[in-house]
Design a protein around this motif. Structure first.
Motif, mmCIF file in Angstrom:
data_model
loop_
_atom_site.group_PDB
_atom_site.id
_atom_site.type_symbol
_atom_site.label_atom_id
_atom_site.label_comp_id
_atom_site.label_asym_id
_atom_site.label_seq_id
_atom_site.Cartn_x
_atom_site.Cartn_y
_atom_site.Cartn_z
ATOM 1 N N GLU A 1 0.840 -1.208 0.000
ATOM 2 C CA GLU A 1 0.000 0.000 0.000
ATOM 3 C C GLU A 1 0.870 1.252 0.000
ATOM 4 O O GLU A 1 0.593 2.228 -0.688
ATOM 5 C CB GLU A 1 -0.930 0.021 1.221
ATOM 6 N N GLU A 2 1.953 1.221 0.775
ATOM 7 C CA GLU A 2 2.855 2.368 0.846
ATOM 8 C C GLU A 2 3.593 2.553 -0.478
ATOM 9 O O GLU A 2 3.748 3.673 -0.966
ATOM 10 C CB GLU A 2 3.849 2.182 1.997
ATOM 11 N N LYS B 1 2.047 6.566 -6.991
ATOM 12 C CA LYS B 1 1.015 7.518 -7.462
ATOM 13 C C LYS B 1 1.493 8.948 -7.257
ATOM 14 O O LYS B 1 1.317 9.795 -8.130
ATOM 15 C CB LYS B 1 -0.292 7.286 -6.701
ATOM 16 N N GLN B 2 2.101 9.206 -6.095
ATOM 17 C CA GLN B 2 2.624 10.536 -5.805
ATOM 18 C C GLN B 2 3.693 10.934 -6.832
ATOM 19 O O GLN B 2 3.746 12.078 -7.277
ATOM 20 C CB GLN B 2 3.226 10.532 -4.399
ATOM 21 N N ARG C 1 1.203 4.117 -2.893
ATOM 22 C CA ARG C 1 0.990 5.537 -2.599
ATOM 23 C C ARG C 1 2.154 6.379 -3.130
ATOM 24 O O ARG C 1 1.959 7.417 -3.755
ATOM 25 C CB ARG C 1 0.851 5.731 -1.087
ATOM 26 N N GLU D 1 -2.774 11.841 -6.604
ATOM 27 C CA GLU D 1 -2.842 11.733 -5.122
ATOM 28 C C GLU D 1 -4.010 10.872 -4.736
ATOM 29 O O GLU D 1 -5.025 10.851 -5.351
ATOM 30 C CB GLU D 1 -2.978 13.112 -4.490
#
Length: 196
Positions: free
Chosen positions: A183-184, A190-191, A187, A196
């Motif tokens: 998940e991290e 995507k960033q 994230r 976001e």
């Protein structure tokens, strides 16, 4: 006042939060919530992945990698982190090479895995376990899938070039299923591409 990072490994939502309000919302009313505040993001990541893997205990040196693609800008990117020798190193970056961009998020997956391996080699690690959610990461590296794009050919060639220096292990995890490391990585990917 120094910035704080909050890691939630059991709660309504899990992950890393940059302020107490978001952390509180993630754990409020959740029985047995597990969370903690840290001075650095790296410490928060280590807490998240402290043996809470659905597979088994993590090996000494491991990395989580993921890729993303922003269709509006044709930018691909990667995110993730490598944990080695008790330290956590964040991995994040992007690119817009048209040939690579034609592979969309797969370009980011391949780039992220390559960056994790490059870092592991530069740290002098003898072994690395790569956790990924896209099967090509393992199949192209090991040569079990045919490589017909510039990015996958270069990826396989790189893996072959370091096999005398480092032993690689690959572990597939299910994407978007609550595996904190994945998940991290998602994230951060995507960033990296501005989503976001």
């Amino acid at each position: 006042m120094a910035k704080k990072w909050y890691a939630v490994r059991k709660g309504q939502t899990t992950g890393i939060f940059e302020n107490w309000e978001d952390c509180k919302n993630a754990v409020s009313g959740f029985p047995g919530a597990e969370y903690k505040g840290f001075q650095t993001r790296e410490e928060a990541l280590l807490f998240l992945d402290d043996g809470h893997s659905p597979e088994k205990e993590f090996p000494d040196n491991y990395a989580f990698v993921d890729g993303s693609f922003n269709a509006a800008t044709s930018v691909y990117g990667y995110g993730g982190f490598l944990v080695a020798q008790g330290k956590c190193y964040e991995l994040q970056g992007s690119g817009n090479d048209p040939q690579m961009a034609s592979m969309r998020n797969v370009a980011g997956e391949v780039l992220g895995s390559t960056k994790a391996m490059e870092l592991a080699v530069s740290l002098g690690l003898s072994e690395l376990t790569v956790y990924y959610d896209y099967l090509g990461i393992e199949m192209w590296a090991t040569g079990r899938w045919k490589r017909n794009k510039e990015g996958t050919i270069a990826y396989h060639a790189y893996v072959q070039s370091i096999k005398e220096q480092i032993t690689l292990h690959f572990v597939k995890v299910k994407g978007h299923s609550g595996v904190e490391g994945n998940e991290e990585a998602d994230r951060l990917a995507k960033q990296a591409v501005g989503i976001e």
